[in-house]
Design a protein around this motif. Structure first.
Motif, PDB file in Angstrom:
ATOM      1  N   ARG A 101     -43.463  44.781 119.365  1.00  7.91           N
ATOM      2  CA  ARG A 101     -43.136  43.373 119.544  1.00  7.91           C
ATOM      3  C   ARG A 101     -42.645  43.586 121.412  1.00  7.91           C
ATOM      4  NH1 ARG A 101     -39.003  42.667 114.828  1.00  7.91           N
ATOM      5  NH2 ARG A 101     -37.311  41.145 116.927  1.00  7.91           N
ATOM      6  N   ARG A 250     -42.212  40.692 104.933  1.00 12.63           N
ATOM      7  CA  ARG A 250     -42.537  39.714 106.525  1.00 12.63           C
ATOM      8  C   ARG A 250     -43.921  40.628 106.765  1.00 12.63           C
ATOM      9  NH1 ARG A 250     -36.853  38.776 109.212  1.00 12.63           N
ATOM     10  NH2 ARG A 250     -35.467  37.544 107.219  1.00 12.63           N
ATOM     11  N   GLU A 252     -45.139  42.309 109.042  1.00 11.71           N
ATOM     12  CA  GLU A 252     -44.023  42.866 109.837  1.00 11.71           C
ATOM     13  C   GLU A 252     -45.360  43.228 111.303  1.00 11.71           C
ATOM     14  OE1 GLU A 252     -41.066  42.361 111.442  1.00 11.71           O
ATOM     15  OE2 GLU A 252     -39.817  42.621 109.662  1.00 11.71           O
ATOM     16  N   ILE A 259     -37.782  53.648 105.257  1.00 12.44           N
ATOM     17  CA  ILE A 259     -37.653  52.444 104.877  1.00 12.44           C
ATOM     18  C   ILE A 259     -37.026  51.059 105.539  1.00 12.44           C
ATOM     19  CG2 ILE A 259     -37.394  53.039 102.243  1.00 12.44           C
ATOM     20  CD1 ILE A 259     -34.082  53.476 102.703  1.00 12.44           C
ATOM     21  N   MET A 262     -39.998  46.998 107.012  1.00 14.90           N
ATOM     22  CA  MET A 262     -41.037  47.992 105.276  1.00 14.90           C
ATOM     23  C   MET A 262     -41.485  46.287 105.679  1.00 14.90           C
ATOM     24  SD  MET A 262     -39.615  49.652 102.668  1.00 14.90           S
ATOM     25  CE  MET A 262     -38.413  48.642 101.939  1.00 14.90           C
ATOM     26  N   PHE A 265     -39.606  44.451 101.276  1.00 14.06           N
ATOM     27  CA  PHE A 265     -37.833  44.765 101.364  1.00 14.06           C
ATOM     28  C   PHE A 265     -36.754  43.589 100.726  1.00 14.06           C
ATOM     29  CE2 PHE A 265     -36.298  41.588 104.518  1.00 14.06           C
ATOM     30  CZ  PHE A 265     -37.346  41.128 105.327  1.00 14.06           C
ATOM     31  N   GLN A 267     -33.212  41.876  99.900  1.00 11.92           N
ATOM     32  CA  GLN A 267     -32.828  41.549 101.118  1.00 11.92           C
ATOM     33  C   GLN A 267     -30.402  40.678  99.826  1.00 11.92           C
ATOM     34  OE1 GLN A 267     -33.810  37.276 103.062  1.00 11.92           O
ATOM     35  NE2 GLN A 267     -33.896  39.191 104.922  1.00 11.92           N
ATOM     36  N   LEU A 333     -28.234  46.421 111.254  1.00  6.21           N
ATOM     37  CA  LEU A 333     -28.215  46.643 109.311  1.00  6.21           C
ATOM     38  C   LEU A 333     -27.745  44.619 108.979  1.00  6.21           C
ATOM     39  CD1 LEU A 333     -27.100  48.001 107.306  1.00  6.21           C
ATOM     40  CD2 LEU A 333     -24.777  48.356 108.468  1.00  6.21           C
ATOM     41  N   GLY A 335     -26.743  40.920 109.682  1.00  4.78           N
ATOM     42  CA  GLY A 335     -26.919  39.998 110.486  1.00  4.78           C
ATOM     43  C   GLY A 335     -25.759  38.941 109.445  1.00  4.78           C
ATOM     44  N   SER A 374     -25.826  38.038 105.898  1.00  6.46           N
ATOM     45  CA  SER A 374     -27.334  38.480 105.691  1.00  6.46           C
ATOM     46  C   SER A 374     -27.684  39.790 105.403  1.00  6.46           C
ATOM     47  CB  SER A 374     -28.810  38.002 105.734  1.00  6.46           C
ATOM     48  OG  SER A 374     -29.911  38.416 105.571  1.00  6.46           O
ATOM     49  N   VAL A 375     -27.563  41.116 104.233  1.00  8.18           N
ATOM     50  CA  VAL A 375     -27.854  41.860 104.997  1.00  8.18           C
ATOM     51  C   VAL A 375     -28.768  42.453 104.073  1.00  8.18           C
ATOM     52  CG1 VAL A 375     -25.910  43.078 103.108  1.00  8.18           C
ATOM     53  CG2 VAL A 375     -25.924  44.453 105.022  1.00  8.18           C
ATOM     54  N   GLY A 376     -29.904  43.954 105.454  1.00  4.55           N
ATOM     55  CA  GLY A 376     -30.675  44.727 103.850  1.00  4.55           C
ATOM     56  C   GLY A 376     -29.991  45.386 103.261  1.00  4.55           C
ATOM     57  N   ARG A 379     -31.680  48.681 104.205  1.00  2.33           N
ATOM     58  CA  ARG A 379     -31.126  49.202 105.215  1.00  2.33           C
ATOM     59  C   ARG A 379     -29.691  50.513 104.812  1.00  2.33           C
ATOM     60  NH1 ARG A 379     -32.696  45.280 110.251  1.00  2.33           N
ATOM     61  NH2 ARG A 379     -34.856  45.511 110.133  1.00  2.33           N
TER      62      ARG A 379
HETATM   63  P1  ATP Z   1     -34.784  42.739 112.741  1.00  5.18           P
HETATM   64  O1  ATP Z   1     -34.599  41.973 114.491  1.00  5.18           O
HETATM   65  O2  ATP Z   1     -34.918  43.492 112.059  1.00  5.18           O
HETATM   66  O3  ATP Z   1     -36.568  42.258 112.621  1.00  5.18           O
HETATM   67  P2  ATP Z   1     -34.148  39.953 111.382  1.00  5.18           P
HETATM   68  O4  ATP Z   1     -32.854  40.079 112.521  1.00  5.18           O
HETATM   69  O5  ATP Z   1     -35.002  39.553 111.904  1.00  5.18           O
HETATM   70  O6  ATP Z   1     -34.511  41.328 111.798  1.00  5.18           O
HETATM   71  P3  ATP Z   1     -32.630  38.628 109.022  1.00  5.18           P
HETATM   72  O7  ATP Z   1     -33.915  37.414 109.892  1.00  5.18           O
HETATM   73  O8  ATP Z   1     -31.793  38.053 109.561  1.00  5.18           O
HETATM   74  O9  ATP Z   1     -33.234  40.275 110.120  1.00  5.18           O
HETATM   75  O10 ATP Z   1     -32.585  39.377 108.187  1.00  5.18           O
HETATM   76  C1  ATP Z   1     -31.536  39.662 107.263  1.00  5.18           C
HETATM   77  C2  ATP Z   1     -31.814  41.010 107.174  1.00  5.18           C
HETATM   78  O11 ATP Z   1     -32.956  41.715 106.329  1.00  5.18           O
HETATM   79  C3  ATP Z   1     -31.601  42.265 108.163  1.00  5.18           C
HETATM   80  O12 ATP Z   1     -30.522  42.730 108.649  1.00  5.18           O
HETATM   81  C4  ATP Z   1     -32.284  43.028 107.778  1.00  5.18           C
HETATM   82  O13 ATP Z   1     -31.435  44.434 107.438  1.00  5.18           O
HETATM   83  C5  ATP Z   1     -32.998  42.734 106.799  1.00  5.18           C
HETATM   84  N1  ATP Z   1     -34.444  43.190 107.123  1.00  5.18           N
HETATM   85  C6  ATP Z   1     -35.063  42.147 107.626  1.00  5.18           C
HETATM   86  N2  ATP Z   1     -36.849  42.288 108.051  1.00  5.18           N
HETATM   87  C7  ATP Z   1     -36.662  43.921 107.383  1.00  5.18           C
HETATM   88  C8  ATP Z   1     -37.458  44.932 107.079  1.00  5.18           C
HETATM   89  N3  ATP Z   1     -38.690  44.663 107.536  1.00  5.18           N
HETATM   90  N4  ATP Z   1     -37.025  45.608 106.707  1.00  5.18           N
HETATM   91  C9  ATP Z   1     -36.284  45.912 105.918  1.00  5.18           C
HETATM   92  N5  ATP Z   1     -35.098  45.524 105.775  1.00  5.18           N
HETATM   93  C10 ATP Z   1     -35.373  43.860 106.880  1.00  5.18           C
END
Ligand code: ATP
Length: 516
Positions: A101, A250, A252, A259, A262, A265, A267, A333, A335, A374-376, A379
């Motif tokens: 990225r 997603r 990715e 983990i 991924m 995942f 949320q 971790l 947002g 929003s917490v993963g 994570r």
């Molecule tokens: P990143 O910048 O790491 O891709 P993001 O800013 O896109 O994350 P958000 O869209 O804010 O992530 O999603 C909220 C939360 O979901 C994140 O803080 C993270 O903990 C979790 N999360 C996002 N993408 C993933 C992923 N691919 N795998 C696991 N957890 C994820």
């Protein structure tokens, strides 16, 4: 670096060995970046969910929870902006063929400069050990200032290029910063391209009749489309929140680091609906509340920090990440986002339905503003596992591996161990377990020496072990051993419940959070 990778490897192999996490479909050699939570992993995951749900829903009269479906009407994702704008800028290195990225490459470059600043500060601290004023040092030291200026410059360029979708500009920035591929070490980059992260599939079984639908890339939209349903049926008054835990998907570009990233995942999200103009107050409120929730776990205050977003998502007017010190370094971790009235307004426009709230105090209707946390979940799991896994050298020189999971999150709360299988000790132990199992997940263990059994429980993170011996039969007392201090106390069986509860109840965590 080596050490950090070692730590992550250690976590991965410990998680597998003890039934926390397995590679998915392992008998077919697995599927890249997908994992299955095992028998202990699913317990820990459920406990993290409970801690979140209790703190967010149960402890707030004005927050309720829902469970929306993963598939949603495809127009949802047009309205939310995901079809057009849920992209990551990607770049390939032509020599290593690795894909990155582009924004992450730049962020990592910035992080290196930040580390230079920290080193300079450390040097300063050593030079003036007695009266070091860190703030003043940061504000005046020429090396620090020069590097800080560099960071601002890079951040400005990154923001403008990304906001204007100027992909050539992003490429130029990577070239100017002389960023090299961590694998090949070369600067032989392709152009930067946009890549949509949504997974699509087809609805319906009749060929030609099918419509493209998406696997939700975030749980938030399930909340927005239900905003009025919940508000009306629950008679909710602004400010109020809707919470949800669920899977998100997603595609990715690079899914890696166990983990942490991924493609599938989970949320834990909460959307808090507020009066327009009051969103900044609530944004600050939730930033504070959320970091307290994390810190109450006792994984180490210095393992958390805020990171304000440079590039705001298309819907946000303020955003910060709570970062955790993972084995790979500080990474996002959670947002906390001030999403304005963007989502509800978009859904109004695309659905043609009014999504407004009549505020009886103001005697007017408006589209509420939204602050999101929003917490993963995965994570969180990694944060808990990696900070809890410790190798200790004991006083007698022996080593133990111990998983110091916060007690309320631990899979098993107590292990019940008869000293021997004979003399009626097993029966007595079972009797104790039959009483405790209504409130605590217990493990019965009668194999091997007591020492070995303690080590096994340490490795899986069981906060208490209870040993039943011959004296138990005489006076109804047992030995209870604390995982962390390894202290052993002789107490009456009748006191066991209260002793265990005082440490493993969620209430201890929730109170800590309030007082933090
Ligand atoms: P990143 O910048 O790491 O891709 P993001 O800013 O896109 O994350 P958000 O869209 O804010 O992530 O999603 C909220 C939360 O979901 C994140 O803080 C993270 O903990 C979790 N999360 C996002 N993408 C993933 C992923 N691919 N795998 C696991 N957890 C994820």
């Amino acid at each position: 670096m080596e050490q950090k990778e070692d730590k992550l490897r250690e976590v991965i192999s410990h998680a597998k060995e003890y039934g926390y996490i397995f590679p998915s479909s392992e008998i077919y050699d697995g599927l890249a970046a997908t994992y299955d939570y095992g028998q202990l992993g699913s317990e820990l995951k459920n406990n993290i969910k409970s801690y979140w749900w209790k703190a967010m829903v149960q402890m707030h009269e004005n927050i309720v929870g829902i469970d929306a479906s993963i598939f949603m009407h495809p127009t949802t994702w047009k309205a939310s902006g995901h079809v057009d704008a849920f992209n990551d800028p990607l770049i390939d290195n032509k020599d290593s063929k690795k894909r990155y990225r582009a924004d992450v490459l730049i962020e990592e470059h910035i992080e290196k400069i930040r580390q230079k600043i920290d080193k300079e500060v450390e040097k300063g601290k050593k030079r003036f050990p007695d009266n070091f004023d860190e703030a003043q040092f940061r504000a005046t030291n020429p090396n620090v200032l020069r590097n800080a200026e560099k960071i601002t410059e890079i951040e400005d360029r990154m923001r403008t290029t990304l906001e204007n979708n100027d992909l050539q500009g992003v490429h130029q920035l990577i070239t100017d910063l002389e960023i090299v591929c961590p694998v090949s070490g070369t600067k032989n980059w392709t152009d930067v391209r946009q890549f949509n992260l949504m997974f699509s599939t087809e609805l319906g079984s009749v060929a030609g009749d099918a419509a493209t639908i998406y696997l939700r890339p975030e749980t938030a939209q399930g909340i927005f489309v239900n905003f009025l349903n919940v508000q009306k049926s629950g008679r909710m008054k602004i400010p109020f929140g809707i919470a949800q835990i669920g899977k998100a998907f997603r595609n990715e570009i690079i899914a890696r680091q166990f983990i942490f990233r991924m493609r599938e995942f989970e949320q834990m999200e909460m959307q808090f609906f507020v009066r327009p103009g009051e969103e900044m107050k609530w944004y600050e409120y939730w930033k504070d509340a959320r970091i307290k929730w994390h810190k109450a776990l006792g994984l180490g205050e210095s393992n958390y920090r805020f990171h304000d977003h440079i590039k705001l998502a298309h819907y946000a007017n303020a955003a910060a990440d709570i970062e955790f010190n993972f084995p790979m370094g500080f990474k996002e971790l959670e947002g906390v986002h001030s999403r304005t009235d963007f989502d509800l307004k978009q859904h109004e426009q695309f659905s043609g339905k009014k999504l407004q709230y009549f505020d009886p105090e103001l005697n007017e209707s408006y589209v509420p503003y939204v602050v999101e946390t929003s917490v993963g979940l995965d994570r969180m799991f990694l944060a808990v596992m990696s900070a809890s896994l410790q190798n200790e050298t004991l006083e007698d020189g022996s080593e133990r591996v111990v998983l110091k999971v916060p007690a309320p999150l631990a899979p098993y709360k107590v292990a019940i161990m008869p000293l021997t299988k004979k003399d009626g000790l097993s029966e007595k132990a079972r009797e104790i377990m039959d009483e405790l199992k209504f409130d605590f997940l217990c493990q019965y263990d009668e194999k091997d020496s007591i020492g070995k059994r303690y080590r096994r429980q340490d490795a899986i993170g069981t906060p208490f072990s209870v040993t039943v011996d011959h004296q138990t039969l005489e006076d109804n007392t047992v030995t209870i051993r604390d995982r962390d201090t390894m202290q052993q106390d002789r107490i009456a069986i009748s006191e066991l419940h209260a002793r265990i509860a005082s440490k493993v109840d969620f209430k201890t965590l929730l109170l800590e959070k309030q007082e933090a």
